[in-house]
Design a protein around this motif. Structure first.
Motif, PDB file in Angstrom:
ATOM      1  N   CYS A  91       2.389  11.080   3.222  1.00 29.99           N
ATOM      2  CA  CYS A  91       3.029  10.459   4.130  1.00 29.99           C
ATOM      3  C   CYS A  91       3.833   9.692   4.266  1.00 29.99           C
ATOM      4  CB  CYS A  91       2.654   9.989   5.263  1.00 29.99           C
ATOM      5  SG  CYS A  91       0.939  11.457   5.611  1.00 29.99           S
ATOM      6  N   PRO A  92       5.067   9.718   4.330  1.00 24.22           N
ATOM      7  CA  PRO A  92       6.147   8.553   3.786  1.00 24.22           C
ATOM      8  C   PRO A  92       5.733   7.720   5.725  1.00 24.22           C
ATOM      9  CG  PRO A  92       7.089  10.374   5.492  1.00 24.22           C
ATOM     10  CD  PRO A  92       5.588  10.449   4.902  1.00 24.22           C
ATOM     11  N   GLU A 152      -2.470  -1.008  12.990  1.00 21.18           N
ATOM     12  CA  GLU A 152      -1.458  -2.089  12.283  1.00 21.18           C
ATOM     13  C   GLU A 152      -1.627  -1.922  10.539  1.00 21.18           C
ATOM     14  OE1 GLU A 152      -1.437  -5.775  13.860  1.00 21.18           O
ATOM     15  OE2 GLU A 152      -0.953  -5.233  16.223  1.00 21.18           O
ATOM     16  N   GLN A 153      -3.298  -1.333  10.365  1.00 20.88           N
ATOM     17  CA  GLN A 153      -3.065  -1.959   9.230  1.00 20.88           C
ATOM     18  C   GLN A 153      -1.845  -1.307   7.703  1.00 20.88           C
ATOM     19  OE1 GLN A 153      -4.531  -2.662   5.512  1.00 20.88           O
ATOM     20  NE2 GLN A 153      -6.326  -3.036   6.870  1.00 20.88           N
ATOM     21  N   GLN A 154      -1.367  -1.531   7.306  1.00 18.08           N
ATOM     22  CA  GLN A 154      -0.614  -1.500   6.126  1.00 18.08           C
ATOM     23  C   GLN A 154      -0.868  -0.963   5.092  1.00 18.08           C
ATOM     24  OE1 GLN A 154       2.621   0.108   7.422  1.00 18.08           O
ATOM     25  NE2 GLN A 154       1.287   0.385   9.755  1.00 18.08           N
ATOM     26  N   ARG A 155      -1.485  -1.141   4.413  1.00 13.40           N
ATOM     27  CA  ARG A 155      -2.465  -0.445   2.872  1.00 13.40           C
ATOM     28  C   ARG A 155      -1.652   1.047   2.845  1.00 13.40           C
ATOM     29  NH1 ARG A 155      -8.936  -0.111   3.704  1.00 13.40           N
ATOM     30  NH2 ARG A 155      -9.271   2.282   4.996  1.00 13.40           N
ATOM     31  N   ALA A 156      -1.482   0.945   1.925  1.00 15.10           N
ATOM     32  CA  ALA A 156      -0.882   2.289   1.239  1.00 15.10           C
ATOM     33  C   ALA A 156      -2.051   3.819   0.670  1.00 15.10           C
ATOM     34  CB  ALA A 156      -0.083   2.137  -0.461  1.00 15.10           C
ATOM     35  N   VAL A 157      -3.296   3.079   0.573  1.00 18.90           N
ATOM     36  CA  VAL A 157      -3.816   4.220  -0.123  1.00 18.90           C
ATOM     37  C   VAL A 157      -5.450   4.059   0.297  1.00 18.90           C
ATOM     38  CG1 VAL A 157      -5.681   5.066  -1.255  1.00 18.90           C
ATOM     39  CG2 VAL A 157      -3.206   4.953  -1.629  1.00 18.90           C
ATOM     40  N   GLY A 158      -5.513   4.345   1.341  1.00 18.82           N
ATOM     41  CA  GLY A 158      -7.113   4.652   2.769  1.00 18.82           C
ATOM     42  C   GLY A 158      -8.188   5.570   2.323  1.00 18.82           C
ATOM     43  N   GLY A 178       5.374   6.416  -8.486  1.00 16.48           N
ATOM     44  CA  GLY A 178       6.756   7.130  -8.541  1.00 16.48           C
ATOM     45  C   GLY A 178       6.125   8.319  -7.282  1.00 16.48           C
ATOM     46  N   ILE A 179       5.534   8.448  -6.814  1.00 12.03           N
ATOM     47  CA  ILE A 179       4.995   9.731  -6.287  1.00 12.03           C
ATOM     48  C   ILE A 179       5.666   8.972  -4.452  1.00 12.03           C
ATOM     49  CG2 ILE A 179       3.403  11.183  -4.827  1.00 12.03           C
ATOM     50  CD1 ILE A 179       3.793  12.211  -7.553  1.00 12.03           C
ATOM     51  N   PHE A 180       5.549   8.281  -4.341  1.00  9.98           N
ATOM     52  CA  PHE A 180       5.558   7.507  -3.370  1.00  9.98           C
ATOM     53  C   PHE A 180       6.974   7.180  -3.241  1.00  9.98           C
ATOM     54  CE2 PHE A 180       1.495   4.278  -2.698  1.00  9.98           C
ATOM     55  CZ  PHE A 180       0.728   5.146  -2.272  1.00  9.98           C
ATOM     56  N   GLN A 181       7.642   6.608  -4.153  1.00 12.10           N
ATOM     57  CA  GLN A 181       9.638   7.223  -4.306  1.00 12.10           C
ATOM     58  C   GLN A 181       9.880   7.982  -3.780  1.00 12.10           C
ATOM     59  OE1 GLN A 181       9.908   5.314  -8.211  1.00 12.10           O
ATOM     60  NE2 GLN A 181      10.759   3.278  -7.159  1.00 12.10           N
ATOM     61  N   GLY A 191       3.448   1.697   3.456  1.00 14.88           N
ATOM     62  CA  GLY A 191       2.566   0.810   2.888  1.00 14.88           C
ATOM     63  C   GLY A 191       2.654  -0.487   1.887  1.00 14.88           C
ATOM     64  N   ASP A 192       1.332  -1.556   1.624  1.00 16.39           N
ATOM     65  CA  ASP A 192       1.600  -2.410   0.609  1.00 16.39           C
ATOM     66  C   ASP A 192       1.527  -1.527  -0.674  1.00 16.39           C
ATOM     67  OD1 ASP A 192       1.504  -4.271  -0.674  1.00 16.39           O
ATOM     68  OD2 ASP A 192       0.088  -5.569   0.651  1.00 16.39           O
ATOM     69  N   TRP A 193       2.111  -1.877  -1.641  1.00 10.56           N
ATOM     70  CA  TRP A 193       2.524  -0.672  -2.717  1.00 10.56           C
ATOM     71  C   TRP A 193       0.687  -2.505  -3.764  1.00 10.56           C
ATOM     72  CZ3 TRP A 193       6.551   1.560  -4.314  1.00 10.56           C
ATOM     73  CH2 TRP A 193       7.426   2.711  -4.016  1.00 10.56           C
ATOM     74  N   GLU A 194       0.948  -3.497  -2.985  1.00 13.87           N
ATOM     75  CA  GLU A 194      -0.210  -4.058  -4.120  1.00 13.87           C
ATOM     76  C   GLU A 194      -1.456  -3.054  -5.021  1.00 13.87           C
ATOM     77  OE1 GLU A 194      -2.231  -8.171  -4.050  1.00 13.87           O
ATOM     78  OE2 GLU A 194      -1.466  -7.466  -2.161  1.00 13.87           O
ATOM     79  N   GLY A 195      -1.636  -2.998  -5.719  1.00 15.57           N
ATOM     80  CA  GLY A 195      -2.621  -2.361  -7.016  1.00 15.57           C
ATOM     81  C   GLY A 195      -2.580  -1.529  -6.666  1.00 15.57           C
TER      82      GLY A 195
END
Length: 249
Positions: free
Chosen positions: A125-126, A133-139, A175-178, A164-168
């Protein structure tokens, strides 16, 4: 029926977020394998089988299930990859249904329930589809008790939130997220490989023909869904309106 000219225009504009293009690209065995490995690096995807746009149904009265990308690994575990570009606020319910669809045909009569394999539903998802409020990129979500004990029922729901937050996050997933955010892929190798495959599909007769065929299948689904909705509401529904929204994207 939508004209071939409109479908050709849609093909010319299609990117990774286009439903049909997503299916064509992700059903490529190597691309699908690399994607799954980027999402679930702890699993073995040496041997996988991809069944794109699967139709799974329990009986003639039930809702037909359509999985964007459905595949199995060498151990019988099943994976569903879903591109979700619009927040319909029903990701949890959709995940529940998709898990049920994949599990439904796993056992033969008399077989032990412990023979059930793992099922994974992966949403790409974009946006953050959860009311949190959790904004992590991978759950990675699994059934768990109030005390924190895992049920170990073998169901896994993964939400990949490109905003979400791309940290880690690995470069391959970045690249997929982009691509999900409709940006050129500058991280990793998989995103660039996908862009090359999209370009190849657009400029080959075979790719163009396959795109036309799949788009026609989409149209048939929309038409049948419109008829069924109209029957339930006891009034006619114009599937062209739904198809028009699909064309606009």
């Amino acid at each position: 029926m939508v004209s071939k000219q409109k479908i050709r225009r849609k093909l010319a504009q299609a990117d990774f977020t286009d439903d049909v293009m997503f299916e064509l690209v992700m059903s490529q065995l190597e691309i699908c394998r690399k994607f799954l490995k980027a999402v679930l690096p702890q699993l073995d995807f040496t041997k996988i089988k991809v069944v794109d746009q699967s139709y799974l149904k329990t009986d003639y009265l039930s809702k037909a299930g359509r999985l964007d990308i459905h595949c199995t690994d060498a151990y019988g575990n099943q994976f569903d990859i879903e591109l979700q570009m619009t927040n319909e606020h029903n990701v949890a319910q959709r995940a529940k249904y998709y898990h049920a669809l994949m599990t439904n045909h796993m056992l033969t009569a008399g077989e032990n329930y412990q023979s059930l394999k793992e099922t994974y539903v992966i949403f790409l998802c974009p946006f953050n589809p959860l009311i949190t409020e959790q904004q992590r990129a991978v759950g990675h979500y699994q059934m768990i008790s109030e005390e924190g004990d895992y049920l170990n029922d073998g169901t896994h729901t993964l939400i990949l939130n490109a905003s979400g937050d791309w940290e880690g996050v690995s470069d391959e997933l970045k690249g997929i997220f982009q691509l999900v955010l409709r940006q050129p892929a500058s991280f990793g190798q998989l995103g660039a490989q996908i862009m090359d495959k999209i370009d190849e599909i657009k400029h080959s007769k075979t790719g163009g023909r396959k795109y036309m065929e799949l788009t026609g299948a989409f149209w048939q689904d929309v038409r049948e869904a419109g008829i069924k909705i109209g029957e339930r509401r006891n009034k006619s529904v114009a599937p062209q309106a739904v198809w028009g929204a699909f064309l606009v994207g």
